[in-house]
Design a protein around this motif. Structure first.
Motif, PDB file in Angstrom:
ATOM      1  N   LYS A 275       0.693  -1.241   0.197  1.00  0.00           N
ATOM      2  CA  LYS A 275      -0.642   0.089   0.135  1.00  0.00           C
ATOM      3  C   LYS A 275       0.681   1.306  -0.045  1.00  0.00           C
ATOM      4  N   THR A 276       1.773   0.709   0.159  1.00  0.00           N
ATOM      5  CA  THR A 276       2.927   2.470  -0.245  1.00  0.00           C
ATOM      6  C   THR A 276       3.852   2.002  -0.695  1.00  0.00           C
ATOM      7  N   PRO A 277       3.837   3.004  -2.197  1.00  0.00           N
ATOM      8  CA  PRO A 277       4.384   3.280  -3.536  1.00  0.00           C
ATOM      9  C   PRO A 277       5.867   3.291  -3.472  1.00  0.00           C
ATOM     10  N   ILE A 278       6.720   3.536  -4.616  1.00  0.00           N
ATOM     11  CA  ILE A 278       7.396   3.819  -4.536  1.00  0.00           C
ATOM     12  C   ILE A 278       7.035   3.820  -6.047  1.00  0.00           C
ATOM     13  N   GLN A 279       8.992   4.529  -6.490  1.00  0.00           N
ATOM     14  CA  GLN A 279       8.825   5.280  -8.072  1.00  0.00           C
ATOM     15  C   GLN A 279       9.686   3.528  -8.527  1.00  0.00           C
ATOM     16  N   HIS A 280       9.101   3.254  -9.648  1.00  0.00           N
ATOM     17  CA  HIS A 280      10.325   2.202 -10.608  1.00  0.00           C
ATOM     18  C   HIS A 280      10.709   2.665 -11.233  1.00  0.00           C
ATOM     19  N   ALA A 281      12.081   3.553 -11.080  1.00  0.00           N
ATOM     20  CA  ALA A 281      12.350   4.131 -12.308  1.00  0.00           C
ATOM     21  C   ALA A 281      13.351   3.493 -13.234  1.00  0.00           C
TER      22      ALA A 281
ATOM     23  N   TYR B 260       2.594  10.023  -6.740  1.00  0.00           N
ATOM     24  CA  TYR B 260       2.108   9.468  -6.397  1.00  0.00           C
ATOM     25  C   TYR B 260       0.978   9.538  -7.198  1.00  0.00           C
ATOM     26  N   LYS B 261       0.403  10.180  -7.872  1.00  0.00           N
ATOM     27  CA  LYS B 261      -1.025  10.755  -8.192  1.00  0.00           C
ATOM     28  C   LYS B 261      -1.058   9.020  -9.457  1.00  0.00           C
ATOM     29  N   ASP B 262      -0.482   8.691 -10.362  1.00  0.00           N
ATOM     30  CA  ASP B 262      -0.885   7.256 -10.973  1.00  0.00           C
ATOM     31  C   ASP B 262      -1.166   6.099  -9.930  1.00  0.00           C
ATOM     32  N   PHE B 263      -0.035   6.246  -8.734  1.00  0.00           N
ATOM     33  CA  PHE B 263      -0.572   4.611  -7.756  1.00  0.00           C
ATOM     34  C   PHE B 263      -1.260   5.020  -6.721  1.00  0.00           C
ATOM     35  N   GLU B 264      -1.612   6.460  -6.832  1.00  0.00           N
ATOM     36  CA  GLU B 264      -3.075   6.758  -6.031  1.00  0.00           C
ATOM     37  C   GLU B 264      -4.243   6.054  -6.826  1.00  0.00           C
TER      38      GLU B 264
END
Lengths: 465, 280
Positions: A275-281, B260-264
């Motif tokens: 539920k915690t996001p992270i950038q997949h660069a 994180y707009k897309d993730f949200e």
């Protein structure tokens, strides 16, 4: 007595294949089998003067525990370890043994040192998997001590004092205990289930762990004394990340290594259902050359980045990271751009990172630290094509505790001042150790400091009563 | 675990929870925040404290259901518990010596503007409260604000309640009527705070804003919440969340807020589907 193994080389430890492991977060090093461990233990000469033990920050009786492994008495070996360390499964994995115990091993003069770290790890893992007996809670001596921070130093203080009969409460700001062991060091070097088990052991011997408690805000050190604690240990670490103060550091896609690793390790952002996001660069630059930089780079690769660069202003020889970590990173495909320094991070119209302007460096005269000073090569600027930048250039102690505790003095780097090796601060009854005193250092040094502080807290409380 | 002693719906998308947290209640001050995790695997999310009761040992939070984390929080019922609740965090709002203040709340930000309004009023300062909502259905805390202010102005974008227009219209009108404020305190969406600051800049009135960037730990160890204030990097969780609004780089903060707009969006859809499934 079993026959000695006179092989010049360490018994190798199985590892996951680099091309497989750089796509998962499972542990890289798989550990010794029973046979491998016993075989390696038989390389130890059981020296009388034990140079290995004196080079261990917590002074484990190394020949004694290894002798028991050689004789296939693994639980006996665990008992020897337990006398000196509360976290053997951790230390066996993350200590820089080459500079400590193994660096002084007599077998290392003509060949390779005994694999002390690997054996410590084997014993701790074997115990965890086979022992069904719950640890015994010692009888209380009626004295209370508070520990601030559940990282390596705080856990060590708590473990040692609890074994002496003290009633210890650890106050931890995050929702999980472990400090850098849970938010910093990645799963592929130190599985979190192992850290959890070591903490469960501490709880079983009576240590009370209170999470979600930010000391300095919810309670002050003065209030901890009012609550009946006779001493307080500050092991709050050095968690405040540094930035370079170059243009573009506030762009989207720029992380401190602490943020990047906390999202991954503590919040499990690498998992599909997190539920915690992270950038997949796609292309990542990690700025810095220490162990934290290696951890961040290898984690970025595992999140699926095609290209991951380590950007470091000195050369390969000067990288402060452990040699083994650098080798693992290279095997996994991390690209080392040493002798390069970032000047500016470039962003697109959306505020997202789209490149990093760097300059080439060369090494000049040695500076006050004795290392050759990097000097920029004029006109050598270039742009590295990246969509994420991770800053791993160090951390300093958080000001929260020192700013809310009268009488606690710090030096110009914000580190708590201690009067001696035993961690006594400028305030009576308050002890400190680990990164809060030294600035960012190693897990085992924090544990060594915790061990010394526990001893002097015990002496202090006894002298008062 | 932190028990929900009371839960109430304030409007279709905003709910209030009164949480049992005696140690936090004992120390909390207006302007400070907490970080919550609804469940064991939830994200850490900051929310400003909107009220506290030291004797009862409770802390009140008011939240708008905007994404996965707040949807998940809203699935918890009265009597159930939040998994984690950390605080009080951040520096309390500075109120000492203030004699005449305009407090501006926008949308759910009004819930955060309320405790400082109450404190200033109790201190004996003259407080003018201006609150703005998109429409009548979204209005919250009207009586509370009326009881805690010397002057109260309700604005709605569509004029369905109170006066039609933006909070900046009301502020400018009050200033032009001769109200000489020591300070303006503005709490609400970034775009609203930005425009309040542009307005007060013209009149040279000191303006304090409460920033709400993305946070993880909330204790100063990651810098995820960093902002540029007066050309310097600041961490909102330890240096703020209050800052001098005339020094804040709002455009940068707005960009960072969309990281994180897309993730949200995906998380929100996933939660919606989950809820649909549960109700089916």
């Amino acid at each position: 007595m079993a026959e000695r193994n006179m092989s010049m080389e360490k018994c190798p430890m199985p590892v996951q294949d680099p091309d497989v492991r750089n796509k998962n977060f499972d542990e890289v090093a798989l550990g010794y089998t029973y046979e491998m461990a016993v075989n390696e233990a038989r390389r130890c000469l059981n020296c009388k003067n034990k140079p290995c033990t004196s080079a261990c920050p917590v002074q484990i009786d190394i020949p004694a525990f290894i002798e028991r492994v050689a004789n296939e008495d693994i639980e006996g070996a665990y008992e020897v370890l337990s006398k000196q360390t509360s976290l053997p499964a951790v230390c066996g994995r993350v200590c820089p043994q080459e500079n400590q115990c193994e660096g002084k091993c007599v077998r290392g003069i003509k060949g390779e040192a005994v694999g002390i770290g690997r054996l410590e790890r084997f014993v701790a893992d074997y115990h965890r998997e086979h022992c069904t007996e719950a640890p015994v809670k010692p009888e209380s001596n009626g004295h209370k001590v508070a520990v601030i921070g559940a990282g390596p130093s705080g856990l060590t203080v708590a473990g040692d004092l609890a074994k002496m009969g003290y009633e210890v409460t650890i106050y931890e700001a995050l929702h999980l205990a472990g400090g850098v062991l849970v938010y910093g060091i990645p799963e592929f070097r130190l599985p979190k289930s192992i850290v959890q088990k070591e903490i469960d052991n501490l709880k079983a011997i009576g240590v009370d762990v209170q999470t979600n408690m930010v000391i300095g805000r919810i309670l002050t050190i003065d209030e901890l004394f009012e609550m009946g604690n006779e001493a307080v240990f500050v092991g709050s670490g050095a968690g405040l990340p540094r930035f370079m103060n170059i243009p573009g550091e506030s762009l989207k896609g720029v992380y401190s290594a602490n943020e990047f690793l906390t999202r991954i390790n503590l919040m499990k952002a690498y998992k599909e259902d997190s539920k915690t996001p992270i950038q997949h660069a796609k292309k990542v630059a990690v700025v810095g050359g220490g162990n934290v930089a290696m951890d961040a780079a290898r984690s970025a690769k595992r999140l699926g980045a095609e290209e991951v660069y380590i950007v470091y202003r000195r050369g390969m020889e000067e990288l402060p990271a452990r040699k083994e970590e650098v080798e693992h990173a290279e095997e996994e495909g991390i690209i080392f751009k040493t002798l390069n320094n970032p000047l500016e991070i470039l962003g697109d119209e959306d505020g997202m990172v789209c490149g990093m302007k760097c300059i080439e460096m060369e090494l000049g005269e040695p500076d006050e630290s004795g290392r050759r000073r990097p000097v920029a090569k004029e006109g050598s600027e270039f742009v590295l094509d990246v969509d994420s930048v991770i800053m791993a250039i160090g951390t300093s102690p958080n000001p929260l505790i020192r700013s809310t505790t009268p009488g606690l003095e710090t030096n110009n780097r914000g580190c708590l001042i201690t009067k001696d090796e035993n961690g006594q601060t400028t305030r009576e009854g308050v002890y400190a150790g680990g990164d809060a005193v030294t600035g960012a250092a190693t897990v085992i040094l924090a544990m060594g400091a915790g061990k010394a502080a526990a001893k002097s807290i015990d002496e202090y409380i006894k002298s008062k009563n | 675990m932190y028990k929900i002693v009371k839960k109430e719906s304030l409007n279709p998308t905003v709910s209030k929870m009164v949480i049992e947290a005696p140690l936090i209640a004992k120390k909390a001050e207006p302007g400070q925040f907490i970080i919550f995790r609804a469940k064991e695997d939830s994200e850490r999310v900051p929310l400003t404290i909107s009220d506290f009761d030291r004797e009862a040992g409770t802390v009140t939070i008011i939240y708008q259901i905007v994404g996965g984390a707040t949807m998940e929080l809203d699935t918890l019922k009265e009597g159930e518990s939040l998994h984690d609740f950390v605080g009080p965090l951040g520096v309390p709002t500075h109120t000492e010596g203030l004699k005449k203040v305009a407090v501006i709340g926008g949308g759910v930000g009004s819930a955060i503007a309320y405790p400082v309004t109450k404190k200033l009023h109790k201190m004996g300062a003259e407080v003018h409260a201006i609150v703005g909502f998109r429409n009548k259905d979204l209005v919250i805390l009207e009586d509370e604000f009326k009881n805690a202010s010397d002057k109260f102005v309700m604005m709605t974008d569509d004029g369905s309640y109170g006066e039609k227009g933006l909070v900046t219209d009301a502020l400018e009108k009050l200033i032009n009527e001769g109200n000489d404020y020591d300070e303006v305190i503005a709490i609400g969406p970034l775009i609203m705070m930005k425009f309040v600051c542009l307005t007060t800049k013209k009149y040279d009135i000191k303006t304090v804003v409460s920033m709400n960037p993305i946070m993880i730990d909330g204790t100063g160890m990651c810098g995820g919440c960093r902002l540029t204030v007066g050309g310097e990097t600041k961490f909102a969780c330890v240096d703020g969340p209050d800052f001098d609004g005339h020094l804040v780089d709002f455009d940068e903060a707005m960009h960072r807020g969309t990281m994180y707009k897309d993730f949200e969006t995906k998380a929100r859809e996933a939660s919606c589907n989950l809820l649909k499934g549960a109700n089916a």
